[in-house]
Scaffold this motif. Structure first.
Motif: not given
Length: 127
Positions: A41-55
């Protein structure tokens, strides 16, 4: 006038590789339904969260909006395969990034949670 410089040193981590395969398949959304719903439902937000967690930079996935091939999603998959020693090809990464973007981000998030490996330091010295 004085200024203070604060440096936070990262802690060295030993890299452990437990498998050369992805921990889950691209469509294993039933492993974490709330996460997959968030990604769908909100892929851009999820992608940003995952990218941040990845460093990486929080807003990096927003660059995917401007192209027909989501290069950030593809490069994150390639980077994750390299970091964790997962077999695969750039062709498959491109295919998954283009056709199954939200599923691809879910798979990467699951892999990060499964591996729980921090960034590996090279030439770290104890003082």
């Amino acid at each position: 006038m004085s200024s203070t410089l604060v440096i936070k040193q990262p802690q060295p981590v030993m890299e452990a590789r437990d498998s050369d395969e992805w921990g889950s398949r691209i469509c294993d959304c039933c492993q974490d339904v709330p996460e997959c719903c968030f990604a769908f439902w909100c892929c851009p937000c999820f992608a940003c969260k995952t990218t941040k967690a990845y460093g990486q930079c929080l807003c990096l996935p927003l660059l995917d909006i401007f192209g027909c091939i989501p290069v950030t999603t593809m490069s994150m998959r390639v980077s994750m395969r390299q970091r964790y020693g997962i077999k695969g090809t750039m062709c498959k990464d491109c295919l998954y990034a283009t056709c199954c973007t939200s599923c691809s981000w879910c798979q990467m998030s699951r892999e990060m949670r499964r591996r729980k490996i921090q960034v590996v330091l090279v030439s770290a010295k104890n003082t």
